[in-house]
Scaffold this active site. Structure first.
Site, short mmCIF file in Angstrom:
data_model
loop_
_atom_site.label_atom_id
_atom_site.label_comp_id
_atom_site.label_asym_id
_atom_site.label_seq_id
_atom_site.Cartn_x
_atom_site.Cartn_y
_atom_site.Cartn_z
N ARG A 101 24.36 10.04 18.10
CA ARG A 101 23.49 11.23 18.09
C ARG A 101 22.02 10.86 17.95
NH1 ARG A 101 27.48 15.30 14.77
NH2 ARG A 101 28.51 16.05 16.63
N LYS B 141 47.01 22.82 21.36
CA LYS B 141 47.37 24.23 21.28
C LYS B 141 46.74 25.10 22.36
CE LYS B 141 48.17 24.50 16.34
NZ LYS B 141 47.70 25.08 15.10
N GLY C 289 31.52 21.98 19.28
CA GLY C 289 31.60 23.44 19.18
C GLY C 289 30.70 24.14 20.19
N GLY D 169 35.42 17.99 21.86
CA GLY D 169 36.32 17.33 20.93
C GLY D 169 37.05 16.10 21.41
P1 AMP Z 1 42.64 19.66 20.90
O1 AMP Z 1 41.75 19.44 19.71
O2 AMP Z 1 43.22 21.01 20.99
O3 AMP Z 1 41.96 19.22 22.17
O4 AMP Z 1 43.88 18.73 20.68
C1 AMP Z 1 43.82 17.34 20.66
C2 AMP Z 1 45.06 16.80 20.09
O5 AMP Z 1 46.15 17.18 20.89
C3 AMP Z 1 45.09 15.29 20.02
O6 AMP Z 1 45.07 14.88 18.70
C4 AMP Z 1 46.42 14.92 20.68
O7 AMP Z 1 47.14 13.95 19.98
C5 AMP Z 1 47.17 16.23 20.67
N1 AMP Z 1 48.20 16.28 21.72
C6 AMP Z 1 48.07 16.07 23.03
N2 AMP Z 1 49.28 16.14 23.64
C7 AMP Z 1 50.19 16.42 22.69
C8 AMP Z 1 51.61 16.60 22.68
N3 AMP Z 1 52.31 16.51 23.81
N4 AMP Z 1 52.19 16.86 21.50
C9 AMP Z 1 51.50 16.94 20.37
N5 AMP Z 1 50.17 16.78 20.30
C10 AMP Z 1 49.52 16.52 21.45
#
Ligand code: AMP
Length: 395
Positions: free
Chosen positions: A35, A197, A376, A353
């Site tokens: 940063r 998610k 964010g 992220g």
């Molecule tokens: P996000 O912050 O929503 O972008 O989620 C990122 C996280 O999703 C990372 O820590 C990954 O390990 C997790 N992730 C990606 N694919 C999977 C999966 N098939 N099952 C569980 N976690 C996952």
């Protein structure tokens, strides 16, 4: 929004909102100085023009003064990165600081103490903003990472400078990159969405459905779609209360003629670890107790075609549990194809992220067109929200 590039700062004192909210270890040593590096071009522009810089930022989320989060601790690192001497004011406002500012000469850089030591900062307090504004001839915002906050230094201050406010080079480039993808991206435009998610990505999907030609839905969030379509997903992660929404997204995409790519196969394990046994299953035929943790080879083949035939690519979210080596191959392949497509002339933006973390971890950072610095702020931009810090610069 006027970029600093359009202005000569000779003889001017510029107050620059930077994002020096760097990660620290327990001894307040900087773990990652990205940063600070990102703010360097704007700071150098001002001092090379013959102006002086008053840098302001927050560090961490203190509610009051905390020694651990004082900028005094990281001055050596800032000086190392910028390669200039950095003066420090122990108070962000007050008579002592006023005098230090008055004594500031062209070419000099001053950093004020952590703005979050003052509750007025997060309240967007006008008097606090006025005190800070009184130090300078003009205002520059280069803190894209906090542009989604309506704080005194990010938003209120901009309102006090009328036509003497500028966007720093970093902030300008971030906004340009988002526009290049969501407003004037060369077609076909592809979004790769992964992560854990659906719930955290819904607003993004709804916003980009209007703007893209194709969407790859991978990672953990794909299972909510597969289960909603009647598939067996074993013990894979999914969100029951988002299944109806997943179906309506698919319907909406069809109506808008946006092609959706879901995984075809998946690498599974019975354990969330590197060491458990692994097996590839069709995405909708995962036996009980097995959970899908990375995209399988057939999925990657299809994703590859989508990536290589696109001219504009947005990537948000890893398509597998990339933190575990055994389940990182899918995300690495995606990184490879995005890099290849970029080499062929596509514009690629990695933002938000964990995909940024993945791109850095696997060394794709310099092989894509743009890696966003604002978690964010980037997510809210992709959701179609206007950011108060950017709005305030434009009005
Ligand atoms: P996000 O912050 O929503 O972008 O989620 C990122 C996280 O999703 C990372 O820590 C990954 O390990 C997790 N992730 C990606 N694919 C999977 C999966 N098939 N099952 C569980 N976690 C996952």
């Amino acid at each position: 929004m006027v970029s600093v590039e359009k202005k000569c700062f000779e003889g001017l004192k510029a107050i620059i909102r930077v994002d020096f909210n760097v990660p620290l270890d327990i001894n307040s040593n900087v773990i990652d100085s990205s940063r600070i590096k990102a703010a360097k071009p704007t700071i150098l522009k001002v001092i090379n023009d013959g102006g002086s810089c008053i840098l302001i930022s927050h560090l961490g989320r203190p509610k009051k003064k905390e020694k651990r989060l004082s900028f005094i601790n990281i001055i050596p690192e800032i000086e190392k990165v910028l390669n200039v001497r950095v003066k420090f004011a122990e108070e962000a406002t007050g008579n002592v600081t006023k005098q230090i500012v008055e004594d500031l000469k062209p070419g000099e850089v001053l950093l004020l103490e952590n703005l979050r030591f003052y509750p007025e900062e997060v309240k967007g307090d006008k008097n606090f903003a006025k005190k800070l504004a009184s130090y300078a001839d003009c205002y520059i915002n280069d803190a894209f990472g906090t542009a989604h906050r309506a704080h005194a230094s990010t938003t209120t201050m901009a309102g006090l400078f009328k036509n003497k406010k500028y966007s720093g080079l970093l902030l300008y480039n971030e906004v340009k990159a988002i526009k290049k993808v969501l407003k004037n991206g060369e077609k076909p435009v592809l979004a790769i969405l992964g992560g854990a998610k659906v719930s955290s990505k819904i607003t993004i999907i709804e916003n980009i459905l209007e703007k893209v030609d194709k969407i790859i839905i991978g990672g953990g969030m794909a299972f909510t779609f597969i289960k909603a379509l009647g598939g067996s997903i074993g013990g894979s992660i999914f969100e029951e209360n988002k299944m109806t929404l997943a179906l309506s997204i698919l319907k909406e995409a069809k109506k808008k003629q946006v092609k959706i790519y879901l995984p075809i196969d998946v690498l599974c394990s019975k354990e969330f670890s590197n060491t458990g046994s692994k097996k590839i299953f069709e995405i909708n035929k995962i036996p009980p107790k097995w959970q899908g943790l990375d995209s399988g080879p057939e999925s990657i083949k299809v994703f590859k075609e989508a990536i290589m035939s696109s001219k504009t690519i947005l990537w948000n979210g890893p398509i597998g549990v990339f933190e575990l080596e055994s389940f990182s191959k899918g995300t690495i392949s995606i990184g490879n194809y995005v890099a290849k497509s970029t080499k062929r002339g596509a514009f690629s933006l990695v933002g938000g992220g964990d995909s940024v973390a993945a791109v850095k971890k696997f060394n794709f950072e310099n092989k894509v067109s743009y890696v966003s610095t604002g978690g964010g702020a980037m997510l809210e931009s992709l959701e179609g929200k206007s950011l108060p810090g950017i709005e305030a610069l434009s009005n």
